[in-house]
Each structure stands twice: as structure tokens, then as C-alpha cells.
Design a protein around this motif. Structure first.
Motif, PDB file in Angstrom:
ATOM      1  N   GLN A   1      25.202  39.373  66.067  1.00 13.70           N
ATOM      2  CA  GLN A   1      25.440  40.004  64.772  1.00 13.70           C
ATOM      3  C   GLN A   1      24.861  41.413  64.693  1.00 13.70           C
ATOM      4  O   GLN A   1      25.308  42.229  63.881  1.00 13.70           O
ATOM      5  CB  GLN A   1      24.849  39.141  63.648  1.00 13.70           C
ATOM      6  CG  GLN A   1      25.414  37.736  63.554  1.00 13.70           C
ATOM      7  CD  GLN A   1      26.926  37.722  63.502  1.00 13.70           C
ATOM      8  OE1 GLN A   1      27.535  38.306  62.604  1.00 13.70           O
ATOM      9  NE2 GLN A   1      27.541  37.088  64.490  1.00 13.70           N
ATOM     10  N   VAL A   2      23.881  41.702  65.530  1.00 13.64           N
ATOM     11  CA  VAL A   2      23.222  43.005  65.450  1.00 13.64           C
ATOM     12  C   VAL A   2      23.450  43.876  66.682  1.00 13.64           C
ATOM     13  O   VAL A   2      23.269  45.091  66.633  1.00 13.64           O
ATOM     14  CB  VAL A   2      21.701  42.846  65.214  1.00 13.64           C
ATOM     15  CG1 VAL A   2      21.446  42.200  63.868  1.00 13.64           C
ATOM     16  CG2 VAL A   2      21.049  42.022  66.319  1.00 13.64           C
TER      17      VAL A   2
ATOM     18  N   SER B   1      26.283  43.065  69.102  1.00 14.89           N
ATOM     19  CA  SER B   1      27.592  42.717  69.647  1.00 14.89           C
ATOM     20  C   SER B   1      27.455  41.635  70.716  1.00 14.89           C
ATOM     21  O   SER B   1      26.411  41.507  71.375  1.00 14.89           O
ATOM     22  CB  SER B   1      28.303  43.946  70.229  1.00 14.89           C
ATOM     23  OG  SER B   1      29.660  43.644  70.504  1.00 14.89           O
TER      24      SER B   1
ATOM     25  N   GLY C   1      31.647  37.174  61.951  1.00 16.47           N
ATOM     26  CA  GLY C   1      30.524  37.614  61.119  1.00 16.47           C
ATOM     27  C   GLY C   1      30.541  39.116  60.902  1.00 16.47           C
ATOM     28  O   GLY C   1      31.458  39.663  60.286  1.00 16.47           O
ATOM     29  N   SER C   2      29.545  39.802  61.416  1.00 11.71           N
ATOM     30  CA  SER C   2      29.382  41.230  61.139  1.00 11.71           C
ATOM     31  C   SER C   2      30.419  42.074  61.871  1.00 11.71           C
ATOM     32  O   SER C   2      31.062  41.614  62.825  1.00 11.71           O
ATOM     33  CB  SER C   2      27.977  41.693  61.532  1.00 11.71           C
ATOM     34  OG  SER C   2      27.859  41.788  62.933  1.00 11.71           O
ATOM     35  N   ALA C   3      30.530  43.314  61.447  1.00 13.16           N
ATOM     36  CA  ALA C   3      31.489  44.238  62.064  1.00 13.16           C
ATOM     37  C   ALA C   3      31.166  44.493  63.528  1.00 13.16           C
ATOM     38  O   ALA C   3      32.066  44.766  64.331  1.00 13.16           O
ATOM     39  CB  ALA C   3      31.513  45.556  61.295  1.00 13.16           C
TER      40      ALA C   3
ATOM     41  N   GLY D   1      29.778  42.278  65.532  1.00 14.50           N
ATOM     42  CA  GLY D   1      29.747  41.025  66.283  1.00 14.50           C
ATOM     43  C   GLY D   1      30.631  41.073  67.508  1.00 14.50           C
ATOM     44  O   GLY D   1      30.299  40.523  68.555  1.00 14.50           O
TER      45      GLY D   1
ATOM     46  N   ASN E   1      36.277  43.426  66.150  1.00 17.40           N
ATOM     47  CA  ASN E   1      36.037  43.529  64.707  1.00 17.40           C
ATOM     48  C   ASN E   1      36.059  44.982  64.251  1.00 17.40           C
ATOM     49  O   ASN E   1      36.643  45.324  63.220  1.00 17.40           O
ATOM     50  CB  ASN E   1      34.691  42.899  64.339  1.00 17.40           C
ATOM     51  CG  ASN E   1      34.665  41.406  64.556  1.00 17.40           C
ATOM     52  OD1 ASN E   1      35.706  40.786  64.777  1.00 17.40           O
ATOM     53  ND2 ASN E   1      33.491  40.819  64.507  1.00 17.40           N
TER      54      ASN E   1
ATOM     55  N   THR F   1      34.832  40.785  55.233  1.00 18.53           N
ATOM     56  CA  THR F   1      33.463  40.366  55.543  1.00 18.53           C
ATOM     57  C   THR F   1      33.208  38.946  55.057  1.00 18.53           C
ATOM     58  O   THR F   1      32.590  38.132  55.776  1.00 18.53           O
ATOM     59  CB  THR F   1      32.445  41.334  54.897  1.00 18.53           C
ATOM     60  OG1 THR F   1      32.670  42.658  55.400  1.00 18.53           O
ATOM     61  CG2 THR F   1      31.018  40.916  55.226  1.00 18.53           C
TER      62      THR F   1
ATOM     63  N   GLN G   1      34.993  36.614  57.374  1.00 16.03           N
ATOM     64  CA  GLN G   1      34.338  36.611  58.679  1.00 16.03           C
ATOM     65  C   GLN G   1      33.084  35.725  58.673  1.00 16.03           C
ATOM     66  O   GLN G   1      32.875  34.923  59.585  1.00 16.03           O
ATOM     67  CB  GLN G   1      33.953  38.043  59.061  1.00 16.03           C
ATOM     68  CG  GLN G   1      35.092  38.865  59.636  1.00 16.03           C
ATOM     69  CD  GLN G   1      35.401  38.507  61.070  1.00 16.03           C
ATOM     70  OE1 GLN G   1      36.459  37.962  61.376  1.00 16.03           O
ATOM     71  NE2 GLN G   1      34.489  38.788  61.968  1.00 16.03           N
ATOM     72  N   PHE G   2      32.257  35.862  57.644  1.00 15.20           N
ATOM     73  CA  PHE G   2      31.027  35.079  57.603  1.00 15.20           C
ATOM     74  C   PHE G   2      31.300  33.617  57.247  1.00 15.20           C
ATOM     75  O   PHE G   2      30.565  32.729  57.692  1.00 15.20           O
ATOM     76  CB  PHE G   2      30.011  35.703  56.633  1.00 15.20           C
ATOM     77  CG  PHE G   2      29.224  36.818  57.253  1.00 15.20           C
ATOM     78  CD1 PHE G   2      28.157  36.540  58.102  1.00 15.20           C
ATOM     79  CD2 PHE G   2      29.559  38.149  57.030  1.00 15.20           C
ATOM     80  CE1 PHE G   2      27.426  37.557  58.704  1.00 15.20           C
ATOM     81  CE2 PHE G   2      28.832  39.173  57.627  1.00 15.20           C
ATOM     82  CZ  PHE G   2      27.771  38.881  58.466  1.00 15.20           C
TER      83      PHE G   2
END
Length: 366
Positions: free
Chosen positions: A284-285, A287, A315-317, A319, A323, A346, A349-350
Motif C-alpha cells: 500500500q505504501v 507498490s 487498495g491505494s493508488a 498498490g 492503479n 478508492t 479499491q479498498f
């Protein structure tokens, strides 16, 4: 210059270079820690994908399928399923870059929904990419790192794919059926001879990934074919991804020589569940590609890392690289509010990350 600019502006590569330079102050990399099988496999994969993109294989398939869609639900199903299948063979990046603009052109023409379908195309690409070793670059690393054979790999990926398809089928039920005009098939010609040659080399590449033949031969064959078809194909390859892999191998080689860091990471991946959760959270932070390389160097729980890294692409952009490409492509081609898309994308995604995290945990228990 375009290739150089694309390499320089790659955010993940920039971070990789930064932390790699810092690690060099503490230790020196060891050649034995550089996984050349992974690097050659990724190079071959990226080349073959760009050849297929140049030959417009995916474009033809997309137009053929959309020509039979007569309502919004069917159009969504066809695009999502095509994104899943394309993700398996061409990777999630090429899939979203090709299918999202195509769908948005149709959506703008007939005033169709844009946010949910584009989100499903992106999620479908990530699901499909997890199914094959070459769909996601970090899957190639997993196969190489743990010496996984084809039977074992698909034993992990098939259940994940089947459950994901069931979840997608449930989502499709809630998509309204609105009649739309049948799309006219675009006239795109496929050059069958180079397509067949590319497919044969792709099969050769399959055996190289699983070490049946030395991977350097499929890589050379792929590059030679690209140069034969059109040398400019080599300019489209994601060299930043290759440099990211190389940088992380150097970084991990350095930190492996620092006992305090090694001890800390081992504490985070001491069990199958902790490895699984660590790979999801770290994706998530940073990739899922660099996360997989980092976690993979310190754990022997290969299946947990496979599920965690592929699920962590949701999840996050950041990830997954796909994304970020979904967001970029939507902003370039959509006609609806971009901030609304980001919020809804978002949330989806989550939600997908939460559901698939539970699914992956249950698969590990079986």
C-alpha cells in the motif's frame, strides 16, 4: 530522449534509487544477490508484451467483443472479462492502457456510466495478472526466488482466480441493463505471421520462466523478433521497471549485511500469516513489485507472499503500477468529474482489498 524522460520521471524508480544510494553507505552489494533469472525474465516479458501491443492484438479482440454488446450490463461484463484474460497474458499495464480509452470513447458517445466500468476494468486487469507468472512482474520474481514449478504456481493462482470471478459475477448482477446500439466493428488488420512467431516465442518464454530452458535464450529471441518487426518497439519497453528490480536487488543485498535490519524484518515475517499481512500492508505504501522483492528475501512462505503481493495490488493508488495508470488514463479520456471518480474508485479499491484479504487468508488455511 523520450525513453530517458520516461525513466527519469518514474516515481517508484526515483524512490528506489534514493534508498539504494543510502544503503551503499552501510554495505557493498554482492553480485550473487542479483537475481539475473528474474531480470532476464522481466526483460523478455516486457519485450513480448510490447510486440503484442504493436500488433494490435488486444484492440481487435476488444472491438470484436464489443460488437456483440447490446446493453450496459453485457458491455461491462465483456470489458471486464477481456481485461481479466488480457491481464493474464499481456499484463495489467497494457490492459488498462488499451481498454480504458476504448470503453470511455463508447461511454461518451452513448452517455454511459464511466466510473464503475473503468474501476472494474482496472480491478479485472489486476485479477487476471495474478493468474500467470508473467502477468505481474513480481510473480516472475517469486517463481525465480523459490524455484516454483508450473503445477505449484497454478495450484496457488487458480483458486484465487475462481473466487475473484465469483465476486465479480455478484457485482455484475447489480449493474442495470440499459439498451445501447450495437457497436460497429473497427477494421483493424492483424499481421498473422509475426503474431504467430510472437506466440511461439511466448511459449518458449514460458519454459524459460520455469527453468526448463535457460531464460537468456527466450529473452534474446524476443529482442531479435522485436528488432525484426520494428526496432522502435524496443523504445516502448518499461526500462524503469527493469532498473527498479535491479536497484532493489542492490538495496536488499546491502541491508542483508546489516544484522539489526535483518532481525527486524525477520520478526515481521516470522509466520505464514505475518508474511501475508506484511506483503499486503507494505504494498500500500511502496507498490507490490518492490514490496515482493523486499519481503521475499526474508521469508520462505512463498504462497503467502504470492497471495499477499497480488492482493496488495488493490487498495491505494500506489498498490500497483496499473492503479496509477487507471487514474492517469481516466483523467486523460473521461468526461465526468475526476475527483468523484477518485473517491468512488478508492472506495471500491479498498472494499476489494478487504474482501480479497479475507479470501486470501481462507485460501492459506485450506
Amino acid at each position: 530522449m523520450t525513453v530517458f524522460k520516461n525513466i527519469v520521471k518514474d516515481k517508484i524508480l526515483q524512490i528506489t534509487i534514493f534508498i539504494t544510494i543510502i544503503s551503499l553507505f552501510f554495505a557493498r552489494p554482492r553480485l550473487a544477490d542479483i537475481n539475473f533469472h528474474t531480470l532476464f525474465s522481466v526483460a523478455a516479458m516486457l519485450t513480448l508484451i510490447q510486440i503484442y501491443a504493436y500488433l494490435h492484438v488486444l484492440d481487435v479482440l476488444a472491438y470484436k467483443l464489443t460488437s456483440i454488446a447490446d446493453n450496459t450490463r453485457k458491455l461491462n461484463i465483456l470489458f471486464t472479462l477481456l481485461s481479466i484474460i488480457s491481464g493474464m497474458f499481456l499484463g495489467n499495464d497494457i490492459t488498462v492502457l488499451t481498454l480504458i480509452p476504448l470503453y470511455l470513447n463508447i461511454a461518451k458517445k452513448y452517455r454511459l456510466p464511466q466510473i464503475l466500468p473503468v474501476t472494474l476494468i482496472g480491478m479485472g486487469a489486476n485479477i487476471g495478472a495474478a493468474f500467470t507468472p508473467w502477468g505481474n512482474p513480481h510473480n516472475i520474481f517469486l517463481v525465480s526466488r523459490y524455484n516454483v514449478n508450473a503445477v505449484e504456481f497454478f495450484k496457488w493462482s487458480i483458486p484465487y482466480l475462481l473466487v475473484s470471478l465469483i465476486i465479480m459475477a455478484i457485482v455484475f448482477v447489480f449493474i442495470p441493463k440499459k439498451d445501447i446500439p450495437v457497436q460497429k466493428t473497427e477494421s483493424i488488420r492483424i499481421s498473422w505471421r509475426p503474431t504467430l512467431l510472437t506466440t511461439l516465442i511466448f511459449i518458449f518464454f514460458f519454459f524459460g520462466v520455469f527453468r526448463v530452458v535457460p531464460i537468456i535464450y527466450p529473452m534474446i529471441a524476443a529482442i531479435a523478433l522485436a528488432l525484426l518487426i520494428n526496432p522502435r518497439i524496443m523504445l516502448r519497453i518499461d526500462y524503469a521497471l527493469l532498473l527498479t528490480f535491479t536497484g532493489f536487488f542492490i538495496f536488499i543485498s546491502d541491508i542483508q549485511q546489516i544484522p539489526a535490519i535483518v532481525g527486524g524484518i525477520h520478526m515481521m515475517v516470522h509466520s505464514e500469516l505475518s508474511t501475508y499481512l506484511t506483503s499486503i500492508i507494505s504494498s500500500q505504501v511502496m507498490s507490490n513489485v518492490p514490496s515482493t522483492i523486499l519481503v521475499g528475501k526474508f521469508t520462505n512462505y512463498a504462497e503467502a507472499l504470492f497471495l499477499g503481493s497480488n492482493i496488495g495490488g488493490f487498495g491505494s493508488a500506489v498498490g500497483s503500477m496499473a492503479n496509477m495508470l487507471v487514474l492517469k488514463t481516466f483523467n486523460q479520456h473521461a468526461s465526468v468529474d475526476k475527483s468523484k471518480f477518485f473517491k468512488e474508485w478508492t472506495a471500491m479499491q479498498f472494499l476489494g482489498l478487504l474482501i480479497l484479504t479475507i479470501v486470501g487468508w481462507l485460501l492459506l488455511l485450506i
